[in-house]
Motif scaffolding. Sequence first.
Motif, PDB file in Angstrom:
ATOM      1  N   VAL A  33       0.693  -1.229  -0.231  1.00 51.69           N
ATOM      2  CA  VAL A  33       0.144   0.021  -0.109  1.00 51.69           C
ATOM      3  C   VAL A  33       0.979   1.415  -0.043  1.00 51.69           C
ATOM      4  O   VAL A  33       0.298   2.499  -0.185  1.00 51.69           O
ATOM      5  CB  VAL A  33      -1.105   0.209   1.209  1.00 51.69           C
ATOM      6  CG1 VAL A  33      -1.792  -1.171   0.981  1.00 51.69           C
ATOM      7  CG2 VAL A  33      -0.159  -0.032   2.670  1.00 51.69           C
ATOM      8  N   ASP A  34       2.201   1.077   0.270  1.00 52.57           N
ATOM      9  CA  ASP A  34       2.941   2.474   0.317  1.00 52.57           C
ATOM     10  C   ASP A  34       4.366   1.886   0.027  1.00 52.57           C
ATOM     11  O   ASP A  34       4.786   0.692   0.547  1.00 52.57           O
ATOM     12  CB  ASP A  34       2.811   3.184   1.520  1.00 52.57           C
ATOM     13  CG  ASP A  34       3.384   4.651   1.301  1.00 52.57           C
ATOM     14  OD1 ASP A  34       3.962   4.805   0.102  1.00 52.57           O
ATOM     15  OD2 ASP A  34       3.089   5.425   2.258  1.00 52.57           O
ATOM     16  N   GLU A  35       5.347   2.544  -0.458  1.00 48.42           N
ATOM     17  CA  GLU A  35       6.944   2.210  -0.805  1.00 48.42           C
ATOM     18  C   GLU A  35       7.345   3.335  -0.715  1.00 48.42           C
ATOM     19  O   GLU A  35       7.147   4.352  -1.278  1.00 48.42           O
ATOM     20  CB  GLU A  35       6.792   1.408  -1.996  1.00 48.42           C
ATOM     21  CG  GLU A  35       8.076   0.702  -2.315  1.00 48.42           C
ATOM     22  CD  GLU A  35       8.118  -0.296  -3.409  1.00 48.42           C
ATOM     23  OE1 GLU A  35       9.228  -1.076  -3.485  1.00 48.42           O
ATOM     24  OE2 GLU A  35       7.038  -0.205  -4.123  1.00 48.42           O
ATOM     25  N   THR A  36       8.724   3.612  -0.204  1.00 48.92           N
ATOM     26  CA  THR A  36       9.641   4.547  -0.048  1.00 48.92           C
ATOM     27  C   THR A  36      10.203   4.724  -1.234  1.00 48.92           C
ATOM     28  O   THR A  36      10.932   3.644  -1.808  1.00 48.92           O
ATOM     29  CB  THR A  36      10.452   4.246   1.301  1.00 48.92           C
ATOM     30  OG1 THR A  36       9.913   4.148   2.381  1.00 48.92           O
ATOM     31  CG2 THR A  36      11.528   5.509   1.297  1.00 48.92           C
ATOM     32  N   ASP A  37      10.423   5.942  -1.845  1.00 45.99           N
ATOM     33  CA  ASP A  37      11.023   6.298  -2.654  1.00 45.99           C
ATOM     34  C   ASP A  37      12.276   7.133  -2.394  1.00 45.99           C
ATOM     35  O   ASP A  37      11.993   8.227  -1.583  1.00 45.99           O
ATOM     36  CB  ASP A  37      10.237   7.238  -3.927  1.00 45.99           C
ATOM     37  CG  ASP A  37       8.970   6.468  -4.465  1.00 45.99           C
ATOM     38  OD1 ASP A  37       9.251   5.382  -5.031  1.00 45.99           O
ATOM     39  OD2 ASP A  37       7.932   7.119  -4.605  1.00 45.99           O
ATOM     40  N   PRO A  38      13.437   6.662  -2.680  1.00 51.92           N
ATOM     41  CA  PRO A  38      14.795   7.428  -2.314  1.00 51.92           C
ATOM     42  C   PRO A  38      14.549   8.960  -2.725  1.00 51.92           C
ATOM     43  O   PRO A  38      14.110   9.257  -3.880  1.00 51.92           O
ATOM     44  CB  PRO A  38      15.735   6.772  -3.163  1.00 51.92           C
ATOM     45  CG  PRO A  38      15.239   5.136  -3.322  1.00 51.92           C
ATOM     46  CD  PRO A  38      13.791   5.425  -3.807  1.00 51.92           C
ATOM     47  N   GLU A  39      15.141   9.776  -1.768  1.00 50.78           N
ATOM     48  CA  GLU A  39      14.983  11.201  -2.221  1.00 50.78           C
ATOM     49  C   GLU A  39      16.251  11.799  -1.608  1.00 50.78           C
ATOM     50  O   GLU A  39      16.883  11.443  -0.307  1.00 50.78           O
ATOM     51  CB  GLU A  39      13.741  11.653  -1.256  1.00 50.78           C
ATOM     52  CG  GLU A  39      13.831  13.170  -1.285  1.00 50.78           C
ATOM     53  CD  GLU A  39      12.619  13.590  -0.288  1.00 50.78           C
ATOM     54  OE1 GLU A  39      12.331  14.744  -0.320  1.00 50.78           O
ATOM     55  OE2 GLU A  39      11.979  12.978   0.337  1.00 50.78           O
ATOM     56  N   GLY A  40      16.711  12.737  -2.663  1.00 54.34           N
ATOM     57  CA  GLY A  40      18.017  13.341  -2.213  1.00 54.34           C
ATOM     58  C   GLY A  40      17.828  14.344  -1.031  1.00 54.34           C
ATOM     59  O   GLY A  40      16.787  14.946  -1.161  1.00 54.34           O
ATOM     60  N   LEU A  41      18.608  14.548  -0.264  1.00 56.76           N
ATOM     61  CA  LEU A  41      18.540  15.473   0.895  1.00 56.76           C
ATOM     62  C   LEU A  41      19.301  16.758   0.757  1.00 56.76           C
ATOM     63  O   LEU A  41      18.822  17.639   1.000  1.00 56.76           O
ATOM     64  CB  LEU A  41      19.079  14.758   2.322  1.00 56.76           C
ATOM     65  CG  LEU A  41      18.553  15.497   3.548  1.00 56.76           C
ATOM     66  CD1 LEU A  41      17.245  15.630   3.892  1.00 56.76           C
ATOM     67  CD2 LEU A  41      19.438  14.672   4.683  1.00 56.76           C
ATOM     68  N   SER A  42      20.648  16.647   0.124  1.00 57.53           N
ATOM     69  CA  SER A  42      21.427  17.789   0.064  1.00 57.53           C
ATOM     70  C   SER A  42      22.478  17.435  -1.071  1.00 57.53           C
ATOM     71  O   SER A  42      22.800  16.239  -1.294  1.00 57.53           O
ATOM     72  CB  SER A  42      21.807  18.364   1.058  1.00 57.53           C
ATOM     73  OG  SER A  42      22.613  17.650   1.882  1.00 57.53           O
ATOM     74  N   GLU A  43      23.232  18.418  -1.613  1.00 56.96           N
ATOM     75  CA  GLU A  43      24.460  18.389  -2.403  1.00 56.96           C
ATOM     76  C   GLU A  43      25.521  19.110  -1.636  1.00 56.96           C
ATOM     77  O   GLU A  43      25.698  19.983  -2.170  1.00 56.96           O
ATOM     78  CB  GLU A  43      24.206  18.544  -3.817  1.00 56.96           C
ATOM     79  CG  GLU A  43      23.170  17.780  -4.368  1.00 56.96           C
ATOM     80  CD  GLU A  43      22.942  17.975  -5.825  1.00 56.96           C
ATOM     81  OE1 GLU A  43      23.597  19.237  -6.409  1.00 56.96           O
ATOM     82  OE2 GLU A  43      22.111  17.307  -6.671  1.00 56.96           O
TER      83      GLU A  43
END
Length: 482
Positions: free
Chosen positions: A375-385
Amino acid sequence: MNAPLRRVAISVLVLFTLLIINVNYIQVVRSDELRNDPGNTRVLSEEYDRERGSIVVAGTEIATSVATDDRLTYLRQYPQAELYAPVTGYYSLVYGNAQTERSMNEFLAGNDARLFARRIADLFTGRDPSGGDVVLTLDPAVQEAAMAGLEGVTGAVVALDPSSGAVLGMASTPTYDPNLLSSHDPQGIRDYWDQLNGADRDPRLNRGIGDNYPPGSVFKVVVSAAALSTGEYTPDTVIPAPDTLTLPGTNTELENFGGSSCSSTGEQSLIDALTVSCNTAFAQLGIDLGEDRVREMAEAFGMDGEKREIPLTVEASTMGDPENDAQLGVSSIGQQDVRMTPLQAAMIAAAVANDGTLMAPYLVDQLRAPDLSVVDETDPEGLSEPIIPEVADQLTEMMTSVVANGSGRAARIPGVPVAGKTGTAEVSEDVPDHNWFIGFAPADDPQIAVAVFVANGGGTGGDVSAPIAREVMQAHLDGEGG
């Protein structure tokens, strides 16, 4: 109506009004707060009549509910209790819940909005309601290697997939048995709780995220990144590296570890300074860069003084607030008021490994309904560069030298290039130092970034923490076919 009766009537009316206001305040304003209070055992008792969802790692349930014959319908059990306790936490009739059991409670208990359709279906079909499963990102081989490496010491290991931010391992010692806090025996639960309270080091604390510590020379990676990012430094830039450094405005002499000499000439290249972890070189480098540049880099790596959720709550990391250049110099070698969680340390290594992009760390991979549908899945997400790819390559070269030629030799893996940095942090007089290692492997194709923290290990990061990191990285690479 005479005056006394009038006064009584008014008093009764006021009391009823206050009672109605209080009831509405509790039911409307404070309802969520009281329901989520871990000490609210009435809510827990109601939840025990519903099959709670499982916490799952690599297809194996590490927390599950089984039916019983007593007055509470289900019993929470942890088949690999001590191994995963820092992550699962406990689900206690007496003391509420902790860690994943707490942060994902609504979903595990079946109250989450994402399970609304399931609850409606249960209502019409008469099916017993149940909670959803929480699937974690952990790699069992990494978790086992981390806990084995920490056996007999107080510390933590956090491992990340640098390309996604997924938490591959989160170990903390000493550990405990959550089954003894999650039984249906209130007195037994209280007895075990008292036993844990009496321990020298609280086993219930997840040291990977629940506290921060002086990182020592691990912070030199941040200072190196700040220097390289100016464009005025390269790994080969020669910087001052005296045997001792008089801190500005003081008579205090800063020495290198053990009073050693970093260079016979009093200066050395930046890559050599990191390789041998030269204190005087990095203290002076931090002073030369200035607080603003060092702070900006530290915050870009995540040391912003703010807590975060992964969804477990992570304590804040910070470089502190140095008041002058002397304190800035000491901060630049990871002392003074610099504080870091092992997760934050792993994030620094992961950002370097991922070409300078820091991914948001996360522990939950999927949420599944009772019928196992996702019902839900985590999508990787950039935090900073925090750094550009060119600087990440330079730092990788420098950190690889640390393991190949310097203080991190004990992290070497045969046939695999490893990048890393050791750290030995002073705590206080007559108290053994903390020992650190951060790194990633393979250095030319990173699959895992790791931070190892051993509290009051008494040695150096190179001889205490680096061997643990080696075993953890090797475990993951073996599983990946590396």
